[in-house]
Write an enzyme that holds these catalytic residues in place. Structure first.
Site, PDB file in Angstrom:
ATOM      1  N   ARG A 317       0.872  -1.179   0.000  1.00  0.00           N
ATOM      2  CA  ARG A 317       0.000   0.000   0.000  1.00  0.00           C
ATOM      3  C   ARG A 317       0.906   1.226   0.000  1.00  0.00           C
ATOM      4  NH1 ARG A 317      -2.649   2.233   4.876  1.00  0.00           N
ATOM      5  NH2 ARG A 317      -4.736   2.999   4.421  1.00  0.00           N
ATOM      6  N   SER A 386     -12.253  -3.230   0.423  1.00  0.00           N
ATOM      7  CA  SER A 386     -12.463  -2.779   1.812  1.00  0.00           C
ATOM      8  C   SER A 386     -13.898  -2.341   2.021  1.00  0.00           C
ATOM      9  CB  SER A 386     -11.640  -1.522   2.106  1.00  0.00           C
ATOM     10  OG  SER A 386     -10.296  -1.802   2.146  1.00  0.00           O
ATOM     11  N   LYS A 415      -5.463   4.802  10.129  1.00  0.00           N
ATOM     12  CA  LYS A 415      -6.231   5.391   9.045  1.00  0.00           C
ATOM     13  C   LYS A 415      -7.294   6.286   9.672  1.00  0.00           C
ATOM     14  CE  LYS A 415      -8.937   3.997   5.027  1.00  0.00           C
ATOM     15  NZ  LYS A 415      -9.555   2.911   4.287  1.00  0.00           N
TER      16      LYS A 415
HETATM   17  N1  TZP Z   1      -8.914  -0.202   6.860  1.00  0.00           N
HETATM   18  C1  TZP Z   1      -9.688  -0.391   7.917  1.00  0.00           C
HETATM   19  S1  TZP Z   1      -8.809  -0.226   9.335  1.00  0.00           S
HETATM   20  C2  TZP Z   1      -7.371   0.088   8.513  1.00  0.00           C
HETATM   21  C3  TZP Z   1      -7.613   0.058   7.165  1.00  0.00           C
HETATM   22  C4  TZP Z   1      -6.606   0.279   6.103  1.00  0.00           C
HETATM   23  C5  TZP Z   1      -6.104   0.351   9.202  1.00  0.00           C
HETATM   24  C6  TZP Z   1      -5.611  -0.855   9.912  1.00  0.00           C
HETATM   25  O1  TZP Z   1      -4.416  -0.550  10.567  1.00  0.00           O
HETATM   26  P1  TZP Z   1      -4.073  -1.138  12.031  1.00  0.00           P
HETATM   27  O2  TZP Z   1      -2.808  -0.433  12.397  1.00  0.00           O
HETATM   28  O3  TZP Z   1      -3.848  -2.614  11.868  1.00  0.00           O
HETATM   29  O4  TZP Z   1      -5.199  -0.766  12.927  1.00  0.00           O
END
Ligand code: TZP
Ligand code: MG
Length: 490
Positions: A317, A386, A415
């Site tokens: 990503r 997603s 995010k």
């Molecule tokens: N989509 C939903 S939560 C997220 C994404 C890209 C972030 C997940 O990151 P982390 O650090 O595992 O909570």
């Protein structure tokens, strides 16, 4: 737990298939407390409505005042009003009320009976006064035709009719295509003027299903009271009605009683959400199988670090590289993944993923607006999408992807998120509902991964638990061994 309170302002159906009776069953099944303001008492059965007696405006006022005292509603559903004095009393209350309002603009019964005891043209001009006070109005095609005074014959006509009804003041409109027999699917169209979508389910054999419109509008009302957004509420309501029809009890004379027995959690009831009406079931993406531990990383360096540890699924990503540099990094990452027999999904850069022969592509909801999904499918790449809520899952479903990711499961800092965490309970519900391989993401770490594993999702995606760990190698090894202890991921 204290239940949310909702009202239905509608008529009684003595046979229990529609009206107040259908509304209360729906409320009960979706977990809210239903109160009723009865506008009319009908005598009816599967053949016809034999008699309607409207309740006085005075009684409507009393019913509303009693409830307003200690059953204040989070949301109100309005069904059959029937005459101008009832309409006036309801209007008076709505002018003071600021919660959610759903209007099912009932004018005729499915069998064509007039359900108003006044001149229809005059009634329609009066009911329009309520439009500006409602969050969503849910006419079927013939009700929309009556409101607008013209015929609706095509999908384009439905879209035009919706815009016109919006211009009469409603915040949003859902035109139901359930009775539009020439259509291969049962397709409803929603718009609020800024956004719009079609929701499509397989059409069931034509029967006299009782109370579909009442059930749909009360399910939307219940879901709004439960805190769902309008778009989610509409998707869940469509699932609820579809389930009711699918499991309906067929009675004599082809009449059918909708099933009201549970929260809808079967994929067959999930509608396809699309921008245009559909004509066939969406084509499948090729399968990706089980995914296991699924780190999401932003550079090739992480891929070089993690694949030798036994990570078999990974997402690249990249957010801040462009041109030759970006292409080079994706190309090399694909080569490394091939060497380790790992499944590498490229986030966003679907064209490069196709040209460079990646295993798959992962897209967020915004990327779905611009990516050429058919091109990805034709190139035989896998696709992951997603999602954060019901309508996004319904939208993903319309692409028939290789997997669906749901999150955030827990609070996350990786995010910026306008969605509340789903929690383990909603993840379990998605696992139960969807046949797609399911990936959980968002706030997952070594402390809570066991709870996620117990839901039997097919992949666990994480960012910070690896990339922000003091010792990322050690963290990955621990996470991998936790996965391997769980037979379904080994
Ligand atoms: N989509 C939903 S939560 C997220 C994404 C890209 C972030 C997940 O990151 P982390 O650090 O595992 O909570
Ligand atoms: Mg993206």
């Amino acid at each position: 737990m204290k239940q949310e309170i909702v009202w239905t302002i509608a008529g009684s159906d003595s046979s229990g298939g529609a009206g107040i009776q259908a509304d209360l069953k729906t409320f009960q099944n979706l977990g809210v407390h239903g109160c009723s303001v009865i506008t009319a008492v009908t005598a009816q059965n599967n053949q016809a409505i034999q008699k309607i007696e409207f309740i006085s405006g005075k009684s409507i006022e009393s019913q509303i005042q009693s409830l307003n005292h200690d059953f204040f509603p989070k949301a109100i559903k309005i069904g059959m009003l029937g005459n101008l004095s009832i309409l006036e009393k309801v209007l008076d209350y709505l002018r003071t009320y600021s919660g959610y309002v759903v209007l099912d603009p009932i004018i005729l019964s499915s069998s064509g009976n007039h359900l108003v005891d006044t001149d229809i043209t005059n009634y329609i001009s009066q009911i329009k006064k309520i439009f500006s006070l409602v969050d969503v109005i849910t006419p079927n095609i013939s009700e929309a035709e009556n409101i607008l005074g013209r015929n609706i014959k095509s999908h384009q006509d439905v879209e035009n009719a919706a815009s016109e009804i919006l211009s009469l003041g409603a915040k949003s409109v859902l035109i139901k295509g359930g009775h539009f027999q020439q259509d291969h699917f049962s397709q409803d169209y929603w718009t609020n003027g800024l956004e719009s979508f079609w929701l499509s389910n397989k059409r069931y054999p034509d029967r006299n299903y009782r109370g579909t419109g009442c059930t749909l509008s009360s399910a939307i009302t219940a879901c709004l009271a439960l805190g769902y957004t309008i778009k989610d509420a509409i998707v869940i309501a469509k699932m609820y009605v579809n389930r009711g029809i699918r499991l309906a009890e067929i009675m004599h004379d082809d009449a059918a009683l909708l099933n009201h027995s549970a929260w809808p959690q079967e994929e067959v009831d999930l509608p396809y959400m699309t921008q245009q009406p559909i004509h066939e079931v969406p084509e499948k993406f090729i399968a990706c199988g089980a995914l296991g531990l699924y780190p999401v990383v932003d550079s090739i360096d992480w891929i070089k670090k993690l694949l030798p540890l036994g990570v078999k699924t990974i997402q690249l990503r990249i957010k801040n590289k462009y041109g030759i540099e970006l292409e080079k990094e994706i190309k090399e990452s694909i080569n490394i993944a091939k060497k380790y027999h790992a499944k590498l999904f490229i986030n966003d850069y679907w064209e490069l993923a196709i040209t460079l022969g990646a295993y798959g592509v992962h897209l967020g909801q915004e990327d779905l607006n611009t990516a050429d999904i058919n091109k990805i499918r034709k190139a035989n790449l896998r696709l992951g999408i997603s999602t954060h809520c019901y309508y996004e899952v319904a939208r993903a479903h319309a692409f028939n992807p290789s997997y669906i990711a749901c999150g955030p499961i827990f609070p996350t800092t990786s995010k910026i998120m306008s969605f509340a965490p789903l929690g383990i309970s909603q993840l379990k519900r998605w696992r139960q509902t969807l046949h797609y391989p399911l990936v959980a993401i968002g706030g997952i770490n070594i402390k809570n991964i066991n709870d996620v594993l117990q839901t039997s999702v097919n992949g666990i995606a994480l960012i910070s638990a690896i990339t922000q760990a003091q010792d990322p190698i050690d963290a990955t090894n621990k996470l991998l061994s936790r996965m391997n202890h769980n037979v379904s991921y080994a």
